[in-house]
Design a protein around this motif. Sequence first.
Motif, mmCIF file in Angstrom:
data_model
loop_
_atom_site.group_PDB
_atom_site.id
_atom_site.type_symbol
_atom_site.label_atom_id
_atom_site.label_comp_id
_atom_site.label_asym_id
_atom_site.label_seq_id
_atom_site.Cartn_x
_atom_site.Cartn_y
_atom_site.Cartn_z
ATOM 1 N N MET A 180 30.356 90.378 -27.202
ATOM 2 C CA MET A 180 31.769 90.090 -26.957
ATOM 3 C C MET A 180 32.651 90.483 -28.144
ATOM 4 S SD MET A 180 34.063 89.122 -24.900
ATOM 5 C CE MET A 180 33.121 88.433 -23.547
ATOM 6 N N LYS A 181 32.092 90.472 -29.339
ATOM 7 C CA LYS A 181 32.884 90.862 -30.515
ATOM 8 C C LYS A 181 33.397 92.294 -30.389
ATOM 9 C CE LYS A 181 30.412 87.740 -33.627
ATOM 10 N NZ LYS A 181 29.464 87.628 -34.759
ATOM 11 N N ARG A 182 32.639 93.137 -29.664
ATOM 12 C CA ARG A 182 33.062 94.534 -29.499
ATOM 13 C C ARG A 182 34.301 94.638 -28.626
ATOM 14 N NH1 ARG A 182 27.501 95.256 -28.266
ATOM 15 N NH2 ARG A 182 28.022 95.842 -26.119
ATOM 16 N N ALA A 183 34.490 93.673 -27.729
ATOM 17 C CA ALA A 183 35.642 93.732 -26.826
ATOM 18 C C ALA A 183 36.946 93.470 -27.566
ATOM 19 C CB ALA A 183 35.469 92.733 -25.691
ATOM 20 N N ARG A 228 24.061 88.049 -19.805
ATOM 21 C CA ARG A 228 24.025 88.831 -21.046
ATOM 22 C C ARG A 228 24.302 90.307 -20.780
ATOM 23 N NH1 ARG A 228 18.294 90.432 -23.164
ATOM 24 N NH2 ARG A 228 18.582 91.544 -21.196
ATOM 25 N N ASP A 229 23.653 90.862 -19.760
ATOM 26 C CA ASP A 229 23.845 92.279 -19.440
ATOM 27 C C ASP A 229 25.287 92.545 -19.001
ATOM 28 O OD1 ASP A 229 21.186 92.596 -20.021
ATOM 29 O OD2 ASP A 229 20.525 92.593 -17.931
ATOM 30 N N ALA A 230 25.848 91.614 -18.191
ATOM 31 C CA ALA A 230 27.223 91.792 -17.740
ATOM 32 C C ALA A 230 28.199 91.725 -18.912
ATOM 33 C CB ALA A 230 27.568 90.718 -16.704
ATOM 34 N N THR A 231 27.919 90.851 -19.871
ATOM 35 C CA THR A 231 28.784 90.739 -21.043
ATOM 36 C C THR A 231 28.751 92.017 -21.863
ATOM 37 O OG1 THR A 231 28.428 88.344 -21.132
ATOM 38 C CG2 THR A 231 29.243 89.402 -23.130
ATOM 39 N N ALA A 232 27.561 92.571 -22.036
ATOM 40 C CA ALA A 232 27.438 93.811 -22.805
ATOM 41 C C ALA A 232 28.193 94.954 -22.118
ATOM 42 C CB ALA A 232 25.963 94.168 -22.978
ATOM 43 N N LYS A 233 28.076 95.059 -20.799
ATOM 44 C CA LYS A 233 28.764 96.124 -20.073
ATOM 45 C C LYS A 233 30.285 95.930 -20.129
ATOM 46 C CE LYS A 233 24.942 97.077 -16.915
ATOM 47 N NZ LYS A 233 24.425 97.018 -15.512
ATOM 48 N N PHE A 234 30.724 94.681 -19.955
ATOM 49 C CA PHE A 234 32.158 94.415 -20.041
ATOM 50 C C PHE A 234 32.696 94.783 -21.427
ATOM 51 C CE2 PHE A 234 35.197 91.317 -21.803
ATOM 52 C CZ PHE A 234 36.338 91.724 -21.124
ATOM 53 N N ASP A 236 31.592 96.942 -23.564
ATOM 54 C CA ASP A 236 31.633 98.397 -23.732
ATOM 55 C C ASP A 236 32.820 98.997 -22.989
ATOM 56 O OD1 ASP A 236 29.376 98.325 -25.294
ATOM 57 O OD2 ASP A 236 27.996 98.711 -23.629
ATOM 58 N N ILE A 237 33.022 98.559 -21.750
ATOM 59 C CA ILE A 237 34.119 99.111 -20.940
ATOM 60 C C ILE A 237 35.474 98.712 -21.526
ATOM 61 C CG2 ILE A 237 35.256 98.998 -18.685
ATOM 62 C CD1 ILE A 237 32.450 98.698 -17.440
ATOM 63 N N ARG A 247 38.350 93.072 -16.922
ATOM 64 C CA ARG A 247 38.510 91.792 -17.611
ATOM 65 C C ARG A 247 38.634 90.648 -16.600
ATOM 66 N NH1 ARG A 247 42.508 88.387 -19.538
ATOM 67 N NH2 ARG A 247 42.212 87.589 -21.663
ATOM 68 N N SER A 248 39.435 90.868 -15.554
ATOM 69 C CA SER A 248 39.613 89.840 -14.531
ATOM 70 C C SER A 248 38.302 89.545 -13.814
ATOM 71 C CB SER A 248 40.680 90.290 -13.530
ATOM 72 O OG SER A 248 40.806 89.361 -12.478
ATOM 73 N N ASP A 249 37.555 90.592 -13.467
ATOM 74 C CA ASP A 249 36.270 90.403 -12.785
ATOM 75 C C ASP A 249 35.292 89.643 -13.673
ATOM 76 O OD1 ASP A 249 37.272 91.738 -10.623
ATOM 77 O OD2 ASP A 249 36.301 93.649 -11.096
ATOM 78 N N TYR A 250 35.297 89.968 -14.956
ATOM 79 C CA TYR A 250 34.380 89.299 -15.874
ATOM 80 C C TYR A 250 34.740 87.821 -16.035
ATOM 81 C CZ TYR A 250 31.866 88.079 -20.122
ATOM 82 O OH TYR A 250 31.051 87.451 -21.048
ATOM 83 N N MET A 251 36.033 87.529 -16.127
ATOM 84 C CA MET A 251 36.466 86.134 -16.246
ATOM 85 C C MET A 251 36.067 85.341 -14.999
ATOM 86 S SD MET A 251 37.914 85.598 -19.148
ATOM 87 C CE MET A 251 39.188 85.950 -20.356
ATOM 88 N N MET A 252 36.212 85.944 -13.821
ATOM 89 C CA MET A 252 35.817 85.274 -12.589
ATOM 90 C C MET A 252 34.310 85.038 -12.562
ATOM 91 S SD MET A 252 38.231 87.214 -9.775
ATOM 92 C CE MET A 252 37.423 86.366 -8.417
ATOM 93 N N LEU A 253 33.548 85.997 -13.077
ATOM 94 C CA LEU A 253 32.100 85.833 -13.141
ATOM 95 C C LEU A 253 31.740 84.634 -14.023
ATOM 96 C CD1 LEU A 253 29.157 86.762 -12.723
ATOM 97 C CD2 LEU A 253 29.461 88.245 -14.730
ATOM 98 N N LEU A 254 32.387 84.520 -15.193
ATOM 99 C CA LEU A 254 32.108 83.390 -16.072
ATOM 100 C C LEU A 254 32.465 82.066 -15.408
ATOM 101 C CD1 LEU A 254 33.237 84.614 -19.621
ATOM 102 C CD2 LEU A 254 30.922 84.467 -18.689
ATOM 103 N N THR A 255 33.584 82.060 -14.668
ATOM 104 C CA THR A 255 33.982 80.838 -13.966
ATOM 105 C C THR A 255 32.930 80.438 -12.944
ATOM 106 O OG1 THR A 255 36.337 81.313 -14.264
ATOM 107 C CG2 THR A 255 35.738 79.795 -12.494
ATOM 108 N N ASP A 256 32.450 81.409 -12.156
ATOM 109 C CA ASP A 256 31.422 81.120 -11.155
ATOM 110 C C ASP A 256 30.137 80.618 -11.818
ATOM 111 O OD1 ASP A 256 33.137 81.889 -9.164
ATOM 112 O OD2 ASP A 256 32.328 83.929 -8.972
ATOM 113 N N LEU A 257 29.745 81.280 -12.896
ATOM 114 C CA LEU A 257 28.524 80.873 -13.585
ATOM 115 C C LEU A 257 28.657 79.472 -14.167
ATOM 116 C CD1 LEU A 257 27.597 84.182 -15.454
ATOM 117 C CD2 LEU A 257 26.266 83.077 -13.646
#
Length: 298
Positions: A180-183, A228-234, A236-237, A247-257
Motif C-alpha cells: 500500500m505504501k507504493r500507492a 494481499r494479492d488484490a492490494t499489490a495489484k491495486f 501497482d495500478i 480505487r473505488s473498487d478496492y475500497m468496496m472490496l475492503l468493506t466487504d472483507l
Amino acid sequence: MAQRYGGKYSPDGQSPSTGAPERGAYQGARRTQAGGRVNLLFLAPLPLIWSAFTSGPTGLALYLIALGALLLAAWLTREGIVAQESYESRKIARAPGFPRKMAGSVFTGLGLAVAGFASTGGFAVPVIYAVLGAALHFMAFGPDPMRDKGMEGIDKMQTDRVARVVDKAENYLSAMSDAMKRAGDRQAEARLERFQTSVRDMLRTVEDDPRDLTATRKYLGVYLMGARDATAKFADIYSRSRDAKARSDYMMLLTDLEENFTAKTRKLLSDNNSDLEVEIGVLRDRLAQEGIRLEDTQ
C-alpha cells in the motif's frame, strides 16, 4: 430546543448503516518502541567516520570495523524490539528464533572495544569499553523473549498449528501494508489498517480458543492471501494511473472483507458463549444429582 449533532463523524456518532460506533483506523494501536532511543544508536557512532579518515591505514580499518559493528548493533536492537512487540501483542506466540537485542549488546561491546583499541592501542581500555557498553545496552533494552507464550497446559500440536497460522496471517498483513505504501494514498492506507484491525480481532479470538482454527482457516488463508494479492495489484495500478475506479473498487472490496471478517468473529464469540452456557448447565445438573443446589451455597 438545541440538539446535539450526532452524525456519523461526530465524536460519539454512530454509523447509519449499523447503529454501532464507527471503528477508527488505529483502534487498538500501540506506540512502537522501535524509535527514539533506538534511532540514537544509529547516530551515535557516526563521528567515527571523521576519526577513520583522519587516521592512518590501520586506524582507518579499525574505526570502520567499529562503525560497522555499532550500526549492526543498532539494527539488531531495532529488529529485536519489533519482534518483541509482535510477541507481546499475541496471546499464543513462539519466542523469537534469534535473540536480536542480546546480540545487539554483544556487537555494541565489540564496536566500542575496537574503537577504544584504535584510539589507545592498549588492551585495558578496550576491555572496559566492551564490558560497560554491553552492560549498559542490556540494561537499557533488556533481554529478548526466550520462552514460547500461551502454550502451557494446552495441546502442543494444536497451539503449534495456531502459531503457524497466526504467523502466516501476520506476514500477509505486513505484505499488504508494504504494498500500500507504493500507492501513496493516505486514505486508502487508513482503510486498509481498519480492515487489518478486524483481521487481528479474529486472530486474537482464535488464540483464545484454538478450536476455532478450523472454522477460520479459509479466512486466514485463502481470503487473506487474495486480499494481499488484490492490494499489490491495486497499489501497482494506482501508483501509475491514479485510476479512481480502481480505487473505488478496492475500497468496496475492503468493506466487504471487513464485514465478513467481523461477522465471522462475532459468530465465533457467540459459539464460545453457547459452549460456556452448555458447560454451566451440565455442571448444574451434576450438582443437582449430588443433592447440591447452587442457591444453598450462597
